[in-house]
Design an enzyme around this catalytic site. Structure first.
Site: not given
Ligand code: NAP
Length: 470
Positions: A149, A244, A278
């Site tokens: 995002n 995070e 987020c």
């Molecule tokens: P996600 O599906 O959890 O993916 C995040 C990252 O993790 C991607 O690079 C993904 O790779 C990788 N990943 C997936 N499975 C993994 C595993 N088993 N082991 C290690 N890494 C793995 O999250 P998203 O959909 O991209 O992002 C949205 C989420 O992020 C929302 O919940 C949002 O609230 C949260 N977020 C939090 C913050 C904060 O600062 N608190 C900021 C921004 C977003 P792939 O893309 O290859 O699957």
């Protein structure tokens, strides 16, 4: 684009297409790396450690400033790249670039401020004649795993402090939006020795998992969903982990609030980046006696949102990251409506677009507000008083940020003290962050803090050196 490992560009036969969610065009392809390549990245990052630990803080700071200049020169080009892969309006991408430049600058400053303290051992039992000091030393190899995002700024929040305190880095960018991060890592690689910054692409479930489990990686700095974060925390073993994670941020609007200000807060907080934030406003908790006027004003302002081509400077609402993500939002909204929620404006999907949507009659038990809904939705929950507002605000597994709108300071402080979140803003929506502040949630929203100075704390270890002066 190719991966960058040990200063070399590396490809693979298998590729993933990076799709523009606005028109489904293929922007580029990235290699699908497997475990062997992840192992190579780990080896190269470990090999490069001394090249960085032997470099002076002065030189590291200057090099980071050089990257600041390069990123400034590429501000427009990188913003366009973000808009193409994420679907966010170009003006929002430019803001992400400005914040990325600021984040990098903060790290260049912080590189010169990494030091320990002197410890008066003679204040302890039998300590007379001893003196000690501490040093903050790098962990070694930091692995940065980041979401789609805000791909650039969130990755810089990890890479820049890691290098500032002399760690080498392996970056695993999001598969859906990897390109701008990869371009940025090329800029870093021009300044730093080979292997200081490595980028590996492919599926997180395979290579992310391998990096998380490796004992030759010293820290995982992860931003992403709660589901992935929980998995990482279970597999990381003894290495340091910062998580995070997702949010489900409340905005409380009490009956003495400046309603126009609160409405503006919803527009800026719930619809920014099509609600894929987020710290986005996810639940609007409004005192009953002002709900009608609040809703009327909110509908008026929502009507002004311009949904369209993300590259057009007039657009204020772009696409979601994919059609699949938009369908998921559509289903969540439709389920809430089946349980009694009422769409007041919006509620239509077109491909990866979902309209800015205001929904009334929402109850805390609906999936729409119980879990994180990553879309441009403003769900309204009615409450009778401040105590009920706080109880509803806390009725979630998340605790990232919160916003409270009131002019009554006693009530404001009550909310600030009782809301379970890493940050509570008074008269500002949760969707606000400066890149130097400690940022990170409570409960399932995460572990640890970012914000350069705080990230440096989490990317160093403290060593004590004691002198016997007796
Ligand atoms: P996600 O599906 O959890 O993916 C995040 C990252 O993790 C991607 O690079 C993904 O790779 C990788 N990943 C997936 N499975 C993994 C595993 N088993 N082991 C290690 N890494 C793995 O999250 P998203 O959909 O991209 O992002 C949205 C989420 O992020 C929302 O919940 C949002 O609230 C949260 N977020 C939090 C913050 C904060 O600062 N608190 C900021 C921004 C977003 P792939 O893309 O290859 O699957």
């Amino acid at each position: 684009m190719d991966m960058l490992i040990g200063g070399k560009h590396i490809s693979s036969e298998d590729k993933i297409e990076v799709i523009n969610p606005y028109n489904d065009d293929v922007i580029d392809t990235i290699p699908i790396a497997h475990r062997q390549t992840a192992q190579l990245a780990i080896e190269e990052a470990n090999k490069a450690k001394t090249s960085l630990t032997e470099m002076s803080a002065f030189k590291i700071s200057n090099k980071l400033y050089n990257v600041v200049s390069k990123l400034k020169d590429k501000r427009e080009e990188f913003a366009e790249s973000l808009t193409l892969e994420v679907g966010k309006p170009i003006n929002e991408s430019l803001v992400e670039l400005d914040r990325s430049i600021e984040t990098l600058k903060l790290a260049a400053e912080e590189a010169k401020r990494i030091y320990g303290e002197s410890i008066p051992l003679d204040a302890g039992l039998n300590g007379k004649g001893f003196f000690a000091f501490t040093q903050k030393i790098p962990l070694g190899v930091v692995c940065a795993i980041t979401p789609f995002n805000y791909p650039l700024n969130l990755t810089i929040h990890k890479i820049a402090p890691a290098i500032a305190c002399k760690n080498t880095v392996i970056v695993k960018p999001p598969t859906e939006a990897p390109l701008t991060v990869m371009k940025f890592c090329e800029l870093l690689n021009e300044e730093f020795p080979d292997g200081v910054v490595n980028v590996i692409t492919g599926y997180g479930s395979e290579i992310g998992d391998y990096l998380v489990c490796s004992s030759d990686v010293d820290k995982i700095s992860f931003t992403g969903s709660v589901t992935t974060g929980l998995m990482i925390s279970q597999k990381a073993g003894m290495k340091k982990v910062t998580l995070e994670l997702g949010g489900n941020d409340p905005m409380i609007v009490l009956n003495d609030a400046d309603i126009d200000k609160a409405v503006k807060g919803v527009i800026n907080g719930a619809f920014l980046n099509a609600g894929q934030v987020c710290m986005g406003v996810k639940r609007i908790i409004v005192e009953e006696d002002i709900a009608d006027i609040f809703v009327e004003k909110l509908i008026n302002e929502t009507q002004k949102i311009i949904m369209g081509n993300p590259s057009d400077t007039k657009t204020t609402l772009g696409t979601l990251i994919s059609k699949k993500a938009a369908i998921q939002v559509e289903e969540t909204v439709n389920n809430a409506c089946k349980s009694g929620a009422k769409i007041l404006i919006g509620g239509e999907r077109d491909g990866a677009f979902y309209q800015a949507t205001v929904i009334d009659n929402v109850t805390p038990d609906m999936d729409l507000v119980k879990n994180e809904t990553f879309g441009p939705i403003a769900p309204i929950i009615h409450v009778h008083d401040v105590d009920e507002a706080i109880q509803v605000a806390n009725a979630t597994e998340y605790g990232l940020q919160a916003g409270v709108f009131t002019n009554d300071y006693a009530k404001a402080m009550k909310c600030a003290n009782q809301i379970e979140a890493g940050t509570v803003f008074i008269n500002k929506q949760s969707t606000f962050r400066t890149d130097n502040m400690p940022f990170g949630g409570f409960k399932n929203s995460g572990v640890g803090k970012e914000g350069i100075k705080y990230a440096v704390d989490e990317m160093t270890k403290t060593k004590l050196i004691g002198l016997n002066l007796r």
